[in-house]
Design a protein around this motif. Structure first.
Motif, PDB file in Angstrom:
ATOM      1  N   PRO A 177      36.963  46.967  38.615  1.00 10.02           N
ATOM      2  CA  PRO A 177      37.030  45.995  37.821  1.00 10.02           C
ATOM      3  C   PRO A 177      36.418  44.410  37.569  1.00 10.02           C
ATOM      4  CG  PRO A 177      38.457  47.404  36.959  1.00 10.02           C
ATOM      5  CD  PRO A 177      38.670  47.689  38.563  1.00 10.02           C
ATOM      6  N   PRO A 178      36.979  43.516  38.520  1.00 12.22           N
ATOM      7  CA  PRO A 178      36.683  42.287  38.683  1.00 12.22           C
ATOM      8  C   PRO A 178      35.599  42.131  39.165  1.00 12.22           C
ATOM      9  CG  PRO A 178      39.320  42.313  38.901  1.00 12.22           C
ATOM     10  CD  PRO A 178      38.853  43.819  38.533  1.00 12.22           C
ATOM     11  N   ASP A 181      32.683  43.063  37.792  1.00 14.83           N
ATOM     12  CA  ASP A 181      32.359  42.084  36.480  1.00 14.83           C
ATOM     13  C   ASP A 181      31.234  40.913  36.653  1.00 14.83           C
ATOM     14  OD1 ASP A 181      33.302  43.551  33.654  1.00 14.83           O
ATOM     15  OD2 ASP A 181      34.908  43.029  33.573  1.00 14.83           O
ATOM     16  N   GLY A 210      46.777  39.115  31.885  1.00 12.34           N
ATOM     17  CA  GLY A 210      45.325  38.828  31.950  1.00 12.34           C
ATOM     18  C   GLY A 210      44.512  39.524  32.044  1.00 12.34           C
ATOM     19  N   PRO A 211      43.106  39.674  32.658  1.00 10.85           N
ATOM     20  CA  PRO A 211      42.011  41.124  31.817  1.00 10.85           C
ATOM     21  C   PRO A 211      42.144  41.303  32.647  1.00 10.85           C
ATOM     22  CG  PRO A 211      41.385  38.576  33.324  1.00 10.85           C
ATOM     23  CD  PRO A 211      42.391  38.077  32.647  1.00 10.85           C
ATOM     24  N   TYR A 212      42.563  41.888  33.729  1.00 11.06           N
ATOM     25  CA  TYR A 212      42.813  42.790  34.842  1.00 11.06           C
ATOM     26  C   TYR A 212      44.379  43.420  34.698  1.00 11.06           C
ATOM     27  CZ  TYR A 212      38.134  41.148  35.040  1.00 11.06           C
ATOM     28  OH  TYR A 212      36.924  41.128  34.931  1.00 11.06           O
ATOM     29  N   PRO A 213      45.555  43.647  34.198  1.00  4.28           N
ATOM     30  CA  PRO A 213      45.976  44.056  34.239  1.00  4.28           C
ATOM     31  C   PRO A 213      46.522  45.177  35.144  1.00  4.28           C
ATOM     32  CG  PRO A 213      46.191  44.272  32.534  1.00  4.28           C
ATOM     33  CD  PRO A 213      45.341  43.412  32.856  1.00  4.28           C
ATOM     34  N   THR A 214      47.756  45.208  36.126  1.00  7.02           N
ATOM     35  CA  THR A 214      47.775  46.067  37.375  1.00  7.02           C
ATOM     36  C   THR A 214      48.544  46.730  37.003  1.00  7.02           C
ATOM     37  OG1 THR A 214      47.858  44.170  39.171  1.00  7.02           O
ATOM     38  CG2 THR A 214      46.120  45.393  38.963  1.00  7.02           C
TER      39      THR A 214
END
Length: 410
Positions: A177-178, A181, A210-214
């Motif tokens: 995803p990062p 985007d 954050g915008p992309y938590p894992t």
């Protein structure tokens, strides 16, 4: 450095750099560095930079760092206010790919630059995944060219895994995803789409916010969407997968199986989960000789740049000449590849070493896990092996070359 171009912290650090360097030099003393004693070649690599003090990661305390200028750690050491308050540390290097062991907000607030070694072990992890897939395929009767590999996290490691998977003829689908985007590229597919792949391999950093938590990216809700034909590989960070959810999915045969190199709660892992996975290892996927040397080298370079020391560390003399591997006469292409890979890296041995801790009490088992990591015999990467191949075996030569081996006419 750890900050991206355009970060508001980057200019602050650059403005303060001359002050930090001047502070060290005005004392009329060598710069003092504290370096984890498990980092390969720490003495040879860091000695030209100043006075080096080694430490054991599990025993490091703030009082050990009172007069230290630069700190070099591994991923097992948490670096934040508990460790750095009251010290004069002015630079932190983590000899690891990820930075989840660093309190980045605290370091930024204190004006302490930090660096990691992103990409240093990407090829080593890709070779680990290659070895794992070949062993699992042989045991389960898979034909790898008929499988699709879903790579979640397509950075340094994910890209290296993709290259080796394609060399084996495996179909690949990417999810990042990062990067999606940032680039707008359709090369990176949505998470829901990638979840349909036969094998899912994870190569993401650990992020709780954050915008992309894992954190717990793979938990109960995701496993409920998978099927009994699917397989999971995790060689990123343990907490990217909810261990209890994975254990339940394996126990109920919700998914076919798993390979784990990383575990929640390391070094105190759940051996009940190890009992259920196809292969389990002690967080050593990236532990190649090449990767560790490059990791040390990258931190030396970052530290030298920050303090304006102009010091480099040459590593060419460390690598041995290529070792010759022989493929059994009459072996099929698949057998030849399996022979070469297992000769270069015996992942089954690493699995057995971890399982040997199974019946120990909790604390000795945890100490054993650490020992397997700290005393791991670093393996040369595939490029240090030359395989003799019949000149007529063009496809085999192409596969081995794609995996990183040298190929010689045999």
């Amino acid at each position: 450095m750890a900050f991206l171009p355009g970060s508001p912290y980057l200019n602050v650090f650059e403005n303060f750099r001359p002050y930090f360097v001047k502070e060290v030099r005005l004392r009329g003393e060598p710069m003092i560095l504290a370096v984890d004693d498990v980092i390969p070649y720490w003495r040879e690599a860091f000695a030209p930079l100043g006075d080096v003090r080694s430490f054991s990661a599990r025993r490091l305390r703030a009082e050990d760092l009172r007069d230290v200028d630069a700190l070099v750690v591994r991923s097992v050491t948490r670096v934040g206010p508990e460790l750095l308050e009251g010290t004069r540390v002015r630079f932190v290097g983590t000899a690891s790919v990820g930075m989840d062991n660093l309190d980045e907000a605290y370091l930024a607030a204190r004006g302490i630059p930090y660096s990691n070694a992103a990409g240093c072990n990407s090829n080593a992890v890709a070779e680990y995944v290659t070895a794992a897939l070949l062993v699992v395929a042989r045991r389960r009767g898979w034909e790898l060219p008929g499988k699709q590999l879903g790579i979640i996290g397509a950075g340094h490691v994910g890209s290296a895994v993709e290259a080796k998977a394609r060399a084996l003829g495996i179909g690949v689908i990417l999810c990042d995803p990062p990067l999606a985007d940032a680039t707008g590229s359709r090369r990176y597919r949505p998470f829901d789409e990638v979840l349909a792949a036969d094998v899912l391999t994870l190569h993401v950093p650990l992020a709780r916010a954050g915008p992309y938590p894992t954190w717990h990216m793979f938990g109960h809700s995701v496993f409920e969407r998978l099927t009994e034909r699917q397989f999971l590989v995790n060689a990123s960070r343990g907490a990217v997968v909810d261990g209890a959810a994975l254990e339940a999915a394996l126990a109920s045969q919700r998914i076919a199986g798993a390979v784990l190199d990383v575990w929640e709660g390391e070094p105190r892992i759940r051996f009940e989960l190890l009992d259920r996975v196809d292969l389990g290892t002690s967080h050593i996927a990236g532990y190649s000789f090449d990767g560790k040397v490059r990791c040390t080298q990258m931190i030396v370079e970052a530290l030298s740049r920050h303090f304006g020391l102009g010091t480099a560390w040459s590593t060419e003399h460390l690598f041995p000449p290529p070792k010759q591997l022989e493929v059994p006469p009459g072996a099929s292409g698949r057998e030849a590849v399996e022979t070469a890979v297992s000769a270069a890296y015996d992942i089954v041995r690493d699995d057995a070493n971890l399982r040997a801790l199974r019946d120990l009490p909790p604390e000795p088992a945890a100490a054993g896990f650490d020992r397997l990591r700290n005393e791991y015999p670093l393996r040369p990467e595939f490029r240090h092996y030359s395989v003799s191949v019949d000149p007529r075996s063009v496809d085999l030569a192409a596969t081995l070359t794609g995996l990183g081996f040298r190929v010689a006419a045999g």
